[in-house]
Design an enzyme around this catalytic site. Sequence first.
Site, PDB file in Angstrom:
ATOM      1  N   TYR A 283       0.834  -1.210   0.000  1.00  0.00           N
ATOM      2  CA  TYR A 283       0.000   0.000   0.000  1.00  0.00           C
ATOM      3  C   TYR A 283       0.868   1.259   0.000  1.00  0.00           C
ATOM      4  O   TYR A 283       0.666   2.164  -0.814  1.00  0.00           O
ATOM      5  CB  TYR A 283      -0.937   0.006   1.214  1.00  0.00           C
ATOM      6  CG  TYR A 283      -1.722   1.288   1.336  1.00  0.00           C
ATOM      7  CD1 TYR A 283      -2.733   1.592   0.427  1.00  0.00           C
ATOM      8  CD2 TYR A 283      -1.431   2.227   2.343  1.00  0.00           C
ATOM      9  CE1 TYR A 283      -3.443   2.779   0.514  1.00  0.00           C
ATOM     10  CE2 TYR A 283      -2.133   3.414   2.436  1.00  0.00           C
ATOM     11  CZ  TYR A 283      -3.141   3.692   1.525  1.00  0.00           C
ATOM     12  OH  TYR A 283      -3.830   4.872   1.609  1.00  0.00           O
TER      13      TYR A 283
ATOM     14  N   LYS B 211       1.260   4.332  -2.818  1.00  0.00           N
ATOM     15  CA  LYS B 211       1.020   5.752  -2.541  1.00  0.00           C
ATOM     16  C   LYS B 211       2.264   6.594  -2.855  1.00  0.00           C
ATOM     17  O   LYS B 211       2.144   7.771  -3.196  1.00  0.00           O
ATOM     18  CB  LYS B 211       0.561   5.929  -1.094  1.00  0.00           C
ATOM     19  CG  LYS B 211      -0.838   5.350  -0.858  1.00  0.00           C
ATOM     20  CD  LYS B 211      -1.880   6.118  -1.647  1.00  0.00           C
ATOM     21  CE  LYS B 211      -3.099   5.325  -2.013  1.00  0.00           C
ATOM     22  NZ  LYS B 211      -4.112   6.078  -2.747  1.00  0.00           N
TER      23      LYS B 211
HETATM   24  N1  LIG Z   1      -8.966   6.804   5.153  1.00  0.00           N
HETATM   25  C1  LIG Z   1      -7.685   6.943   5.368  1.00  0.00           C
HETATM   26  O1  LIG Z   1      -7.203   6.814   6.516  1.00  0.00           O
HETATM   27  C2  LIG Z   1      -6.780   7.303   4.226  1.00  0.00           C
HETATM   28  C3  LIG Z   1      -5.506   7.826   4.535  1.00  0.00           C
HETATM   29  C4  LIG Z   1      -4.656   8.172   3.501  1.00  0.00           C
HETATM   30  C5  LIG Z   1      -5.069   8.011   2.186  1.00  0.00           C
HETATM   31  N2  LIG Z   1      -6.297   7.497   1.914  1.00  0.00           N
HETATM   32  C6  LIG Z   1      -6.662   7.323   0.495  1.00  0.00           C
HETATM   33  O2  LIG Z   1      -7.892   7.981   0.243  1.00  0.00           O
HETATM   34  C7  LIG Z   1      -8.520   7.396  -0.894  1.00  0.00           C
HETATM   35  C8  LIG Z   1      -9.986   7.217  -0.578  1.00  0.00           C
HETATM   36  O3  LIG Z   1     -10.119   6.309   0.478  1.00  0.00           O
HETATM   37  P1  LIG Z   1     -11.196   6.473   1.631  1.00  0.00           P
HETATM   38  O4  LIG Z   1     -10.485   6.733   2.885  1.00  0.00           O
HETATM   39  O5  LIG Z   1     -12.265   7.431   1.211  1.00  0.00           O
HETATM   40  O6  LIG Z   1     -11.726   4.984   1.685  1.00  0.00           O
HETATM   41  P2  LIG Z   1     -13.181   4.356   1.450  1.00  0.00           P
HETATM   42  O7  LIG Z   1     -14.191   5.048   2.304  1.00  0.00           O
HETATM   43  O8  LIG Z   1     -13.008   2.889   1.627  1.00  0.00           O
HETATM   44  O9  LIG Z   1     -13.480   4.692  -0.073  1.00  0.00           O
HETATM   45  C9  LIG Z   1     -12.820   4.021  -1.112  1.00  0.00           C
HETATM   46  C10 LIG Z   1     -13.552   4.279  -2.408  1.00  0.00           C
HETATM   47  O10 LIG Z   1     -12.890   3.574  -3.449  1.00  0.00           O
HETATM   48  C11 LIG Z   1     -13.862   2.808  -4.162  1.00  0.00           C
HETATM   49  N3  LIG Z   1     -13.280   1.588  -4.706  1.00  0.00           N
HETATM   50  C12 LIG Z   1     -12.673   0.583  -4.026  1.00  0.00           C
HETATM   51  N4  LIG Z   1     -12.303  -0.387  -4.867  1.00  0.00           N
HETATM   52  C13 LIG Z   1     -12.689   0.015  -6.107  1.00  0.00           C
HETATM   53  C14 LIG Z   1     -12.599  -0.582  -7.399  1.00  0.00           C
HETATM   54  N5  LIG Z   1     -12.033  -1.769  -7.576  1.00  0.00           N
HETATM   55  N6  LIG Z   1     -13.108   0.115  -8.452  1.00  0.00           N
HETATM   56  C15 LIG Z   1     -13.683   1.307  -8.271  1.00  0.00           C
HETATM   57  N7  LIG Z   1     -13.792   1.901  -7.077  1.00  0.00           N
HETATM   58  C16 LIG Z   1     -13.304   1.269  -6.006  1.00  0.00           C
HETATM   59  C17 LIG Z   1     -14.913   2.469  -3.112  1.00  0.00           C
HETATM   60  O11 LIG Z   1     -16.167   2.236  -3.725  1.00  0.00           O
HETATM   61  P3  LIG Z   1     -16.807   0.779  -4.024  1.00  0.00           P
HETATM   62  O12 LIG Z   1     -16.484  -0.088  -2.852  1.00  0.00           O
HETATM   63  O13 LIG Z   1     -18.243   1.109  -4.165  1.00  0.00           O
HETATM   64  O14 LIG Z   1     -16.184   0.331  -5.290  1.00  0.00           O
HETATM   65  C18 LIG Z   1     -14.982   3.773  -2.357  1.00  0.00           C
HETATM   66  O15 LIG Z   1     -15.829   4.671  -3.019  1.00  0.00           O
HETATM   67  C19 LIG Z   1      -7.758   6.103  -1.177  1.00  0.00           C
HETATM   68  O16 LIG Z   1      -6.948   6.293  -2.305  1.00  0.00           O
HETATM   69  C20 LIG Z   1      -6.909   5.899   0.064  1.00  0.00           C
HETATM   70  O17 LIG Z   1      -5.717   5.238  -0.237  1.00  0.00           O
HETATM   71  C21 LIG Z   1      -7.154   7.150   2.903  1.00  0.00           C
END
Ligand SMILES: NC(=O)c1ccc[n+]([C@@H]2O[C@H](COP(=O)([O-])OP(=O)(O)OC[C@H]3O[C@@H](n4cnc5c(N)ncnc54)[C@H](OP(=O)(O)O)[C@@H]3O)[C@@H](O)[C@H]2O)c1
Length: 402
Positions: free
Chosen positions: A295, A299
């Site tokens: 992961y 990133k």
């Molecule tokens: N939350 C954290 O702590 C955190 C920290 C740093 C960075 N991030 C980054 O922020 C971004 C968004 O994450 P989040 O925190 O909002 O997580 P999240 O709530 O789990 O949202 C992830 C999104 O990605 C979509 N997704 C997952 N697999 C997919 C696929 N195969 N095709 C299309 N869409 C897909 C999911 O929708 P479906 O399941 O409906 O497909 C969901 O809309 C990510 O890139 C993550 O790496 C998050």
Amino acid sequence: MSDWLHDLFSGRPWWMNIVMVFCAFMAFIYMPWDIFWKPVEADQEVWLGVMFTGWAAKFAALPHWYLYAALAYGFRRRRSWMRILAPLYAAQVAIGMLLWPNFQYGSWTGFFFGLVAGIPFALLTLAFWNARDHFVHRRGSLRERYGDWALITGASAGIGLEFARALARDGIHCVLVARRGEKLEALAAELREKFQVEVRVEAEDLASPGGPDRVADAVADIEVGILVNNAGIGYAGRFDKQDVTRLTDMVNLNCLAPVLLTSRLLPGMRDRHRGAVIMTGSVAGRQPLPLHGVYSATKAFDLHLGEAIWAEMRSEGVDALVLEPGPTLTEFQEVAGELQHSGASASSVVDAALDALGLQPSVVAGWWNWVRANAASRFASRPLVAYAARFIMAMQTPKEMR
Ligand SMILES: NC(=O)c1ccc[n+]([C@@H]2O[C@H](COP(=O)([O-])OP(=O)(O)OC[C@H]3O[C@@H](n4cnc5c(N)ncnc54)[C@H](OP(=O)(O)O)[C@@H]3O)[C@@H](O)[C@H]2O)c1
């Protein structure tokens, strides 16, 4: 190099650039020398005309150091709080300069030298006050800057969902992409009703072969001005215990999908001389992250790609930004199989991104995340960073996966 210098010094009057360079010199060279190397018995520090010596001077230098760092950063990024801080600091120096010779020499001599030393800084205070509008970016709405449509991946939850809300609030029509069509439809209905914007739903698996291309084909009839490559997943665990199919999906989603989507949508922005590409990276991309190894590597990929596109597209009128959130309260932790831990709100993370878009290549959401990310990647040795990260990640990873 010339692009960098232009970027560094544009948007401010020349005299403010000189003060900025002076503050950077004080923050990075003089104050560290003054605090850590200068002998205690030789140390002197003046605050508001009062002189401190010895250890008192060492301690009095700490807020000075902090202040110069804040000023250098505030000038560089033209932060709005500088409208107050810059004139306030110059006024403090002016008062110090006025008073100090009075305390030192007394009588008319002290008064005269106080005036001579204080007047230039009083004028500087006035200049900062008059120039305070330089710290306000007049940038127009996102729609005016980038166009009518945005495409947001990962819009069914978390950060992507908040991106869609923020962009629609600005009057931008949205294309929502994720796998769960029913969640996207619910969000689409909300955005149409609240903000009277057009919304399209593209339920697609971006990790599947052809997924990103099918999405790009579906929006070929509209001009996408903002692409938010946000969909991403994590997967907690030691590398030898992880399932390779899941790892492959993660690499496809976090790395390949942004490459493919950007390669299809960026040329249109370039030809129109306006547009924006946002990549959701992570502070995890700044360093090796044991128990989240693949992961964090994905990133780092997003960070390097986004920042490179930022530099390439500067002269083409297209902005790029890598958003680097720290822990954020979304579905991410559950999907990644992490133990629950605290985090920022998704909307605050999105606000940080939209504030920084067009001003810088990347932004770490939250000052504490910024300190941690920079302390780790710039000041500590790589083995130390890797071991410390392993210790912290172990607290967030189920026992059987450590
Ligand atoms: N939350 C954290 O702590 C955190 C920290 C740093 C960075 N991030 C980054 O922020 C971004 C968004 O994450 P989040 O925190 O909002 O997580 P999240 O709530 O789990 O949202 C992830 C999104 O990605 C979509 N997704 C997952 N697999 C997919 C696929 N195969 N095709 C299309 N869409 C897909 C999911 O929708 P479906 O399941 O409906 O497909 C969901 O809309 C990510 O890139 C993550 O790496 C998050």
